[in-house]
Scaffold this motif. Structure first.
Motif, mmCIF file in Angstrom:
data_model
loop_
_atom_site.group_PDB
_atom_site.id
_atom_site.type_symbol
_atom_site.label_atom_id
_atom_site.label_comp_id
_atom_site.label_asym_id
_atom_site.label_seq_id
_atom_site.Cartn_x
_atom_site.Cartn_y
_atom_site.Cartn_z
ATOM 1 N N GLU A 103 6.767 4.524 0.636
ATOM 2 C CA GLU A 103 6.554 4.688 -0.245
ATOM 3 C C GLU A 103 5.776 3.684 -0.793
ATOM 4 O O GLU A 103 5.567 3.771 -2.044
ATOM 5 C CB GLU A 103 8.264 5.057 -1.052
ATOM 6 N N ILE A 104 6.445 2.433 -1.020
ATOM 7 C CA ILE A 104 5.907 1.127 -1.589
ATOM 8 C C ILE A 104 4.411 1.039 -1.585
ATOM 9 O O ILE A 104 3.316 0.927 -2.767
ATOM 10 C CB ILE A 104 6.285 0.536 -1.193
ATOM 11 N N SER A 105 4.403 2.252 -0.190
ATOM 12 C CA SER A 105 2.487 1.547 -0.589
ATOM 13 C C SER A 105 1.461 2.807 -0.907
ATOM 14 O O SER A 105 0.553 2.102 -1.113
ATOM 15 C CB SER A 105 1.752 1.777 1.713
ATOM 16 N N LEU A 106 2.245 4.617 -0.655
ATOM 17 C CA LEU A 106 1.872 5.071 -1.469
ATOM 18 C C LEU A 106 2.109 4.872 -3.153
ATOM 19 O O LEU A 106 1.224 5.099 -3.977
ATOM 20 C CB LEU A 106 3.029 6.236 -0.931
ATOM 21 N N SER A 107 3.483 3.944 -3.608
ATOM 22 C CA SER A 107 2.739 3.987 -5.139
ATOM 23 C C SER A 107 2.772 2.910 -5.762
ATOM 24 O O SER A 107 3.243 2.930 -7.088
ATOM 25 C CB SER A 107 4.787 4.442 -5.302
ATOM 26 N N PHE A 108 2.169 1.956 -4.893
ATOM 27 C CA PHE A 108 1.440 0.580 -5.217
ATOM 28 C C PHE A 108 0.270 0.041 -6.355
ATOM 29 O O PHE A 108 0.631 0.457 -7.868
ATOM 30 C CB PHE A 108 0.840 -0.333 -4.273
ATOM 31 N N ASP A 109 -0.350 1.543 -6.874
ATOM 32 C CA ASP A 109 -1.269 2.079 -7.860
ATOM 33 C C ASP A 109 -0.117 2.585 -9.060
ATOM 34 O O ASP A 109 -0.555 2.203 -10.427
ATOM 35 C CB ASP A 109 -1.966 3.427 -7.169
ATOM 36 N N ASN A 110 0.960 3.204 -8.659
ATOM 37 C CA ASN A 110 1.902 3.861 -9.052
ATOM 38 C C ASN A 110 2.410 2.705 -10.632
ATOM 39 O O ASN A 110 2.481 2.819 -11.791
ATOM 40 C CB ASN A 110 2.853 4.746 -9.129
ATOM 41 N N ILE A 131 -5.923 7.336 -8.745
ATOM 42 C CA ILE A 131 -4.862 7.860 -8.861
ATOM 43 C C ILE A 131 -5.708 9.108 -9.163
ATOM 44 O O ILE A 131 -5.315 10.639 -8.105
ATOM 45 C CB ILE A 131 -5.057 8.036 -10.625
ATOM 46 N N GLY A 132 -7.435 8.657 -8.941
ATOM 47 C CA GLY A 132 -8.494 10.467 -8.873
ATOM 48 C C GLY A 132 -8.461 10.933 -7.167
ATOM 49 O O GLY A 132 -8.522 11.673 -6.864
ATOM 50 N N ALA A 133 -8.293 9.480 -6.746
ATOM 51 C CA ALA A 133 -8.614 9.289 -4.537
ATOM 52 C C ALA A 133 -7.567 10.747 -4.529
ATOM 53 O O ALA A 133 -7.556 11.223 -3.568
ATOM 54 C CB ALA A 133 -8.752 8.351 -4.228
ATOM 55 N N GLY A 163 -5.271 3.786 -1.733
ATOM 56 C CA GLY A 163 -5.278 3.557 -2.718
ATOM 57 C C GLY A 163 -4.821 2.082 -2.530
ATOM 58 O O GLY A 163 -5.048 1.422 -4.020
ATOM 59 N N VAL A 164 -4.457 1.777 -1.628
ATOM 60 C CA VAL A 164 -3.996 -0.581 -1.134
ATOM 61 C C VAL A 164 -5.651 -0.761 -1.634
ATOM 62 O O VAL A 164 -6.135 -1.798 -2.290
ATOM 63 C CB VAL A 164 -3.460 -0.756 -0.348
ATOM 64 N N ALA A 165 -6.849 -0.123 -0.729
ATOM 65 C CA ALA A 165 -8.416 -0.388 -0.791
ATOM 66 C C ALA A 165 -8.674 -0.659 -2.089
ATOM 67 O O ALA A 165 -10.048 -1.831 -2.328
ATOM 68 C CB ALA A 165 -8.890 -0.233 0.218
#
Length: 376
Positions: free
Chosen positions: A39-46, A320-322, A344-346
């Motif tokens: 969840e943290i890795s997927l939502s850091f951009d959030n 977000i676009g990705a 997202g992380v990259a």
């Protein structure tokens, strides 16, 4: 500072992991830990995007985001939302859906997977609109200038982002949705469902985002007056305080944040089924992760990180676009959650490195200027 910001996250982590051990032993402990990291890795951009909005709000609404917003994020999206999906898709009552989630986990997972096309279309369109509106806006600071300058010029065309989003939705309905992935590896024609869900996502963005922008624009005159007061304060040597949005503007910005968070959580909720179909473990793991996303958001705001590293917001919006495109693709094809998280992380990592490089270049230019002045 770290303990003050992340204290509640640490406490929820401890309670959640203890609850996992009591519920299902050390196997459950491991599953909850993995889900939290996912969840943290997927939502850091959030968190980065949230911070960009949250820093405009006053202290009261920031607290609302961290209290009521947490309840919505943790209990609403990570616990109620998966059950609600089952209730709607299987035409069951809420109590029946909960019983199904607790007692027939395989059937529960099957129903959620079959509902994925509508979820992906709604969330994908909402996130795509956020990305399009960002890249079509002419900004003083540009990260990928070779790309952002021509896009900003195109952005002067009225309703361009809406037109592109609708074209993407139509293309998705005519391609991916015709052969949508279903539970067990089967496929079904979900074109109509995807169209309706995608339009609902677009409408939600236009309403919530539009209301937020409307009330922000109404504050422009007030902000201009406060800017003048700031200038006078600087000249007189008084301390200058940052402006913070409150009232109706902050309320609709809060709604915008919650819908944004919901859209981001779709991939986490769906991806969690690749690890477990136990609703209790899923709620514990994703709930812990959501707490850290909130804490990271607050940390970014309080540390002024977005002001120091100016390209972070750009990187988050590209992420977000990705994610929007990935959600639409997953209507037909399965994409591993690791790929989603790493993209997202990259992008955020790249924008962070670019920001650091920019800061060094500006510091070097400033030092050269000071050196030249001293010699003159």
């Amino acid at each position: 500072m770290v303990l003050k910001t992340f204290g509640w996250s640490f406490a929820v982590t401890a309670l959640g992991l203890v609850a996992a051990v009591l519920y299902g032993g050390w196997t459950a402990f491991g599953i909850v830990a993995i889900l939290s990291v996912l969840e943290i890795s997927l939502s850091f951009d959030n968190a980065v995007v949230n911070a960009g909005i949250l820093k405009k709000m006053n202290a009261f609404w920031q607290k609302i985001f961290l209290t009521i917003g947490i309840l919505i994020a943790v209990f609403g999206m990570r616990l109620v939302f998966p059950v609600l999906i089952v209730a709607v898709s299987a035409q069951l009552g809420p109590i029946e859906a909960v019983e199904l989630a607790l007692n027939d986990k395989d059937r529960y997972e099957e129903l959620v997977t079959d509902a994925h096309p509508s979820i992906a279309a709604f969330g994908g369109m909402f996130l795509l609109m956020i990305f399009l509106d960002f890249i079509f806006t002419d900004r003083e600071i540009k990260w990928l200038a070779w790309l952002e300058r021509p896009l900003a010029k195109l952005g002067k065309v009225d309703m361009l982002s809406v037109c592109i989003a609708l074209i993407v939705l139509l293309g998705t309905a005519m391609t991916f949705a015709v052969n949508a992935h279903q539970h067990g590896g089967g496929h079904a024609n979900k074109a109509e469902t995807v169209m309706l869900s995608g339009i609902a996502g677009l409408i939600t963005y236009l309403i919530v985002g539009g209301l937020s922008s409307y009330f922000e624009n109404k504050l422009e005159e007030k902000e201009e007056r406060e800017h003048e007061e700031e200038e006078q304060a600087r000249k007189s040597g008084k301390k200058v305080t940052a402006m913070a949005v409150g009232g109706k503007a902050a309320f609709f910005m809060f709604l915008y944040l919650e819908v944004l968070d919901a859209s981001f959580s779709f991939d986490g909720v769906i991806g969690a089924f690749a690890i477990t179909n136990d609703i209790v473990l899923m709620a514990l793991g994703l709930g812990i992760g959501a707490m850290y996303v909130r804490s990271i958001t607050v940390y970014l705001v309080r540390q002024g990180t977005l002001d120091d590293y100016v390209y972070l917001e750009h990187g988050a919006h590209y992420a977000i676009g990705a994610l929007a495109i990935i959600l639409l693709i997953t209507i037909q094809y399965q994409i591993h959650e690791l790929i989603t998280g790493l993209i997202g992380v990259a992008l955020i990592g790249w924008s962070f490195v670019s920001s650091v490089r920019r800061n060094r270049e500006l510091a070097a230019q400033e030092a050269l200027g000071e050196k030249a002045e001293s010699h003159s």
